[in-house]
Scaffold this active site. Sequence first.
Site, mmCIF file in Angstrom:
data_model
loop_
_atom_site.group_PDB
_atom_site.id
_atom_site.type_symbol
_atom_site.label_atom_id
_atom_site.label_comp_id
_atom_site.label_asym_id
_atom_site.label_seq_id
_atom_site.Cartn_x
_atom_site.Cartn_y
_atom_site.Cartn_z
ATOM 1 C CB CYS A 2 20.746 -8.934 -10.444
ATOM 2 S SG CYS A 2 21.027 -7.198 -10.106
ATOM 3 N NE ARG A 27 15.712 -13.135 -8.127
ATOM 4 C CZ ARG A 27 15.655 -13.737 -6.962
ATOM 5 N NH1 ARG A 27 14.975 -14.848 -6.849
ATOM 6 N NH2 ARG A 27 16.271 -13.261 -5.917
ATOM 7 C CD1 TRP A 75 16.892 -3.750 -8.147
ATOM 8 C CD2 TRP A 75 15.074 -4.370 -9.255
ATOM 9 N NE1 TRP A 75 15.820 -3.244 -7.481
ATOM 10 C CE2 TRP A 75 14.687 -3.600 -8.128
ATOM 11 C CE3 TRP A 75 14.079 -4.874 -10.103
ATOM 12 C CZ2 TRP A 75 13.361 -3.326 -7.831
ATOM 13 C CZ3 TRP A 75 12.762 -4.602 -9.778
ATOM 14 C CH2 TRP A 75 12.406 -3.834 -8.670
ATOM 15 C CG ASN A 99 22.712 -11.399 -9.247
ATOM 16 O OD1 ASN A 99 22.859 -10.804 -10.301
ATOM 17 N ND2 ASN A 99 21.911 -12.442 -9.105
ATOM 18 N N GLY A 100 24.177 -8.312 -6.363
ATOM 19 C CA GLY A 100 24.530 -7.839 -5.020
ATOM 20 C C GLY A 100 25.178 -6.473 -5.091
ATOM 21 C CD GLU A 479 0.346 -3.560 6.042
ATOM 22 O OE1 GLU A 479 -0.452 -2.685 5.687
ATOM 23 O OE2 GLU A 479 0.766 -4.436 5.270
ATOM 24 C CE LYS A 483 -0.997 -7.076 3.960
ATOM 25 N NZ LYS A 483 -0.310 -6.018 3.345
ATOM 26 C CD GLU A 486 -4.347 -6.676 1.425
ATOM 27 O OE1 GLU A 486 -3.399 -6.824 2.218
ATOM 28 O OE2 GLU A 486 -4.211 -6.210 0.293
ATOM 29 C CG HIS A 502 -12.718 7.855 22.752
ATOM 30 N ND1 HIS A 502 -13.142 8.793 23.664
ATOM 31 C CD2 HIS A 502 -11.406 7.647 23.019
ATOM 32 C CE1 HIS A 502 -12.133 9.160 24.418
ATOM 33 N NE2 HIS A 502 -11.056 8.469 24.057
ATOM 34 C CE LYS A 598 2.419 -6.982 -5.263
ATOM 35 N NZ LYS A 598 2.250 -7.031 -3.821
HETATM 36 C C1 F6R Z 1 -2.026 -4.367 0.491
HETATM 37 C C2 F6R Z 1 -1.555 -3.731 -0.719
HETATM 38 C C3 F6R Z 1 -2.237 -2.501 -1.178
HETATM 39 C C4 F6R Z 1 -1.239 -1.519 -1.794
HETATM 40 C C5 F6R Z 1 -1.953 -0.324 -2.417
HETATM 41 C C6 F6R Z 1 -0.981 0.694 -2.953
HETATM 42 O O1 F6R Z 1 -1.380 -5.547 0.762
HETATM 43 O O2 F6R Z 1 -0.643 -4.204 -1.348
HETATM 44 O O3 F6R Z 1 -2.939 -1.892 -0.147
HETATM 45 O O4 F6R Z 1 -0.364 -1.102 -0.797
HETATM 46 O O5 F6R Z 1 -2.789 -0.768 -3.452
HETATM 47 O O6 F6R Z 1 -0.166 0.129 -3.914
HETATM 48 P P1 F6R Z 1 1.246 0.722 -4.268
HETATM 49 O O7 F6R Z 1 2.114 0.613 -3.079
HETATM 50 O O8 F6R Z 1 1.731 -0.095 -5.427
HETATM 51 O O9 F6R Z 1 1.034 2.165 -4.647
#
Ligand code: F6R
Length: 603
Positions: A2, A27, A75, A99-100, A479, A483, A486, A502, A598
């Site tokens: 929010c 946000r 939100w 908010n909260g 992960e 990161k 990427e 292996h 994204k």
């Molecule tokens: C990595 C990343 C991507 C998403 C993937 C799935 O930092 O953000 O690997 O995790 O594209 O996206 P969502 O979670 O939106 O389905």
Amino acid sequence: MCGIVGYIGANEKKEFLLNGLKELEYRGYDSAGIAVLKDGNISAFKATGKLDNLKNKTENFNSIGFGLGIGHTRWATHGKPTEINAHPHQGEYSYVIHNGIIENYKEIKEELQKDGIKFLSQTDTEVIVHQFEKYINSGLSAQDAFTKTIAMLQGAYAILLITKDQPDTIFFAKNAVPLIVGKNSENDKFFASSDSPLIGYANEVVYLEDGEYGWLSKEELCLCKEDVCINPSFKPLGKDKIYAQKEGYRFFMEKEIYEQSVVVSETLMGRVNDENIELDELKDIDFDNIEAIKICACGTSYHAALTSAYLFERISKIRCEVEIASEFRYKEPLLDKKTLFIVISQSGETADTLETLKMAKKAGMKTLAICNVDNSSIVRLADATLLTRAGIEKGVASTKAFATQIITLWLFVLFLGRKKGTINSDKMQSEIKAILHIPSVLHVKDNIHEKLKRLSKRYLHGHGFFFIGRDIFFPLALEGALKLKEISYLHAEGYPAGEMKHGPIALADSELFTVALMPRTILYDKTKSNVEELSARDATILAISPEEFELADDFIKTSKQDHPMGEFFEMMIITQLLALEISIRLGNDVDMPRNLAKSVTVE
Ligand code: F6R
């Protein structure tokens, strides 16, 4: 998450309110509203969806001349994103925005209902305005009524309240959610939940502290904490909007790493009590016939799914299989109605994940979405949803979304275990203690961040990185490697530590960097032997562990956590910061890495 704005002055109130809400749009929100008090009357407007809908509704409304205004983007947490549930919420002669989450709203609401007070919305917020008016109606001044109302509230809040009873004043309170008071040289007054709406309007601000509350008029700011008046200290406000949105961090990704403690608290809020997990969102789902779980997701969300599979089987003793959505789609899978189908997605729009959900629905399976975006395609399609409440994530490389996905899944593991009778109350108690401890684990430690800033200069070359770990630290290794690749564009792979011999160990030499996740609580000795094998082949080792490890070339010492998930989240932050600092040194665009989007809405 929010957003809040407020204004006291003679200028057009809707202009600051709508512009301010626009600044907070990033946000994320699902409805919005404003209320303006002028000449003893309150005019309120609310709309679901985009701010343009609210703008259209206020098109013919003008409010020049002295008055007050409050505005809010919502939100949804309690109650659906409808117009009724949008803020401001009204009593007979007052309006409130918040908010909260008010954790004890149910008890307050029950008491108010006994007095015959009718509630219009399903929100926790509405209790504030009714409780305030109840005190006024009993003869208290608005100031005393507000003070007593705030003292009753448990949880997190930033609150603005206006009332015809005191038409020149905005009442405010802050606890665990940001709230800022601003003023300009004309003595106009402002409120906002972050700097950016204030830029261009206010030139001095006070950042309120937790537990502070008070009232603001054109003439006076009265600020209190625990019934004692405090002298407000105004500071000059910066002028850079993007900087303000980043709140001083160099990149959104860095800000989002630092936000993880707060957003995880939001994920937990209202869902954990002393003895149990309460997931109101799932109350209509019958889990009796569910014998197993299948999870589909992509990328980081897939890693969250893999982590949860260990928890489902170990803690709630329910079989759990995880698949990459793009693979699952075309494998002609056998789908069983006794299996609960879960999809995990930050955006709720990922094409492959959405498609697997359609397949599951078509096969008549019960479906659950773990998602950060309400009203997204995945949320709309699934039978039930647990929102992760991470707030909008701007950095393309996911950080806080991942943390909140895992917390949400862990909550669901406990919820399901309780339903199935596979978790006894002692185990439940210890798990609840552990999950409630995570927000404090997620506070970024200055010394660790500084060390990673320094260390990062040694890791800008080489022919690759191995991230290795066992058990839940294997998905964390995946992960960590994702990161790094990427945002640094360096080659990195995650492996189960036991898998090195292996094949992958053939790559080991001094130019191969191994990031070893060596928790104390899970298979420490086994992981240590695997790391020793790599060290014997001259691989460069960056060990992350609470135990000293003499063969490490570089060592990050973590704290001694009692629960593996505590170690998991501490190491998660370290791998995120390592990727961030390497990327910054390489001069890359951390928030918008090349070739990535994204929201991946194509397969
Ligand atoms: C990595 C990343 C991507 C998403 C993937 C799935 O930092 O953000 O690997 O995790 O594209 O996206 P969502 O979670 O939106 O389905």
